[in-house]
Design a protein around this motif. Sequence first.
Motif, mmCIF file in Angstrom:
data_model
loop_
_atom_site.group_PDB
_atom_site.id
_atom_site.type_symbol
_atom_site.label_atom_id
_atom_site.label_comp_id
_atom_site.label_asym_id
_atom_site.label_seq_id
_atom_site.Cartn_x
_atom_site.Cartn_y
_atom_site.Cartn_z
ATOM 1 N N TRP A 194 -4.118 8.127 10.432
ATOM 2 C CA TRP A 194 -4.506 6.504 10.543
ATOM 3 C C TRP A 194 -5.643 5.840 11.358
ATOM 4 O O TRP A 194 -6.045 4.992 11.285
ATOM 5 C CB TRP A 194 -3.112 5.764 10.867
ATOM 6 N N THR B 93 -7.599 2.172 11.399
ATOM 7 C CA THR B 93 -7.226 0.898 12.491
ATOM 8 C C THR B 93 -8.636 0.285 12.805
ATOM 9 O O THR B 93 -9.674 1.000 12.911
ATOM 10 C CB THR B 93 -6.665 1.734 13.692
ATOM 11 N N THR B 94 -8.411 -0.738 12.876
ATOM 12 C CA THR B 94 -9.822 -1.846 13.279
ATOM 13 C C THR B 94 -9.786 -1.876 14.903
ATOM 14 O O THR B 94 -11.093 -2.154 15.246
ATOM 15 C CB THR B 94 -9.580 -3.097 12.639
ATOM 16 N N HIS C 269 2.296 -3.705 16.013
ATOM 17 C CA HIS C 269 0.756 -3.042 15.974
ATOM 18 C C HIS C 269 -0.309 -3.888 16.371
ATOM 19 O O HIS C 269 -0.431 -4.857 15.857
ATOM 20 C CB HIS C 269 0.588 -2.764 14.409
ATOM 21 N N ASP D 292 -3.509 -2.499 17.257
ATOM 22 C CA ASP D 292 -4.577 -1.824 16.487
ATOM 23 C C ASP D 292 -5.203 -1.871 15.204
ATOM 24 O O ASP D 292 -6.015 -1.394 14.822
ATOM 25 C CB ASP D 292 -4.587 -0.151 16.725
ATOM 26 N N GLU D 293 -4.320 -2.817 14.592
ATOM 27 C CA GLU D 293 -5.098 -3.149 13.163
ATOM 28 C C GLU D 293 -5.534 -4.414 13.128
ATOM 29 O O GLU D 293 -5.838 -5.121 14.274
ATOM 30 C CB GLU D 293 -3.500 -3.324 12.150
ATOM 31 N N LYS D 294 -6.125 -4.732 11.985
ATOM 32 C CA LYS D 294 -6.813 -6.187 12.065
ATOM 33 C C LYS D 294 -6.424 -7.414 12.628
ATOM 34 O O LYS D 294 -6.883 -7.951 13.651
ATOM 35 C CB LYS D 294 -7.287 -6.593 10.637
ATOM 36 N N ASP E 178 -2.610 -4.381 3.081
ATOM 37 C CA ASP E 178 -2.235 -3.259 3.887
ATOM 38 C C ASP E 178 -3.548 -2.546 4.618
ATOM 39 O O ASP E 178 -4.548 -2.602 3.904
ATOM 40 C CB ASP E 178 -1.139 -2.340 3.349
ATOM 41 N N GLN E 179 -3.464 -1.806 5.599
ATOM 42 C CA GLN E 179 -4.721 -1.323 6.140
ATOM 43 C C GLN E 179 -5.424 -0.235 5.044
ATOM 44 O O GLN E 179 -6.671 -0.250 5.103
ATOM 45 C CB GLN E 179 -4.131 -0.359 7.251
#
Length: 189
Positions: A3, A7-8, A95, A97-99, A178-179
């Motif tokens: 992943w 991750t953004t 989470h 580490d996502e947008k 979703d990512q």
Amino acid sequence: GKWASITTHPELASHNEIHGHGREVLKARTDRIEAANLSRRPQKNAAAAIEVTISASPEWFAGKPPAKAKEYFAEARKWLAKEFGADQIIGWATHFDEKTPHMHVLLVPLTRTKEARVRKDGHDVSRTVKEAPDWAYSSSRVLGGPKGMARLHDSLAATLKPYGVERGERGSKARHTDQVEWAAKLAAK
């Protein structure tokens, strides 16, 4: 891991929290169903769990330290425990580490409610929900259909209002990206 490329905000991954991994969540689900002493087992096509995702707008999170977001998510979990029962929560993860930071919570769809419907000419004339003495396994009864979902959204929004968030738009057609999908769209651009 696999992943990392989507991750953004990988620099915020250390703030992610996971309470219950695969086997632990499955065992918690099995244990909870056994403890409910159901009169009949869940059907094979029944939902295995209910997943609730809690977030806010990216603007709300902007400039806030992760500790403030964790406080917000903890308040949402308290609401879920009060609304559905703490025993129904079998796992959760945040989470960062996502947008947009968000939290996933898994619930076992057990309820002590019973629905009574009056039908006429193939249509519901009235519906009432009553307390029942025994547990039943039913995600539709737990969530209450569209009216129940609207009530849940209203109640959660009222609980989180002190954090400066407002309820999402009723009837919105917006959907979560979703990512993996997001990364594919970004790569296409």
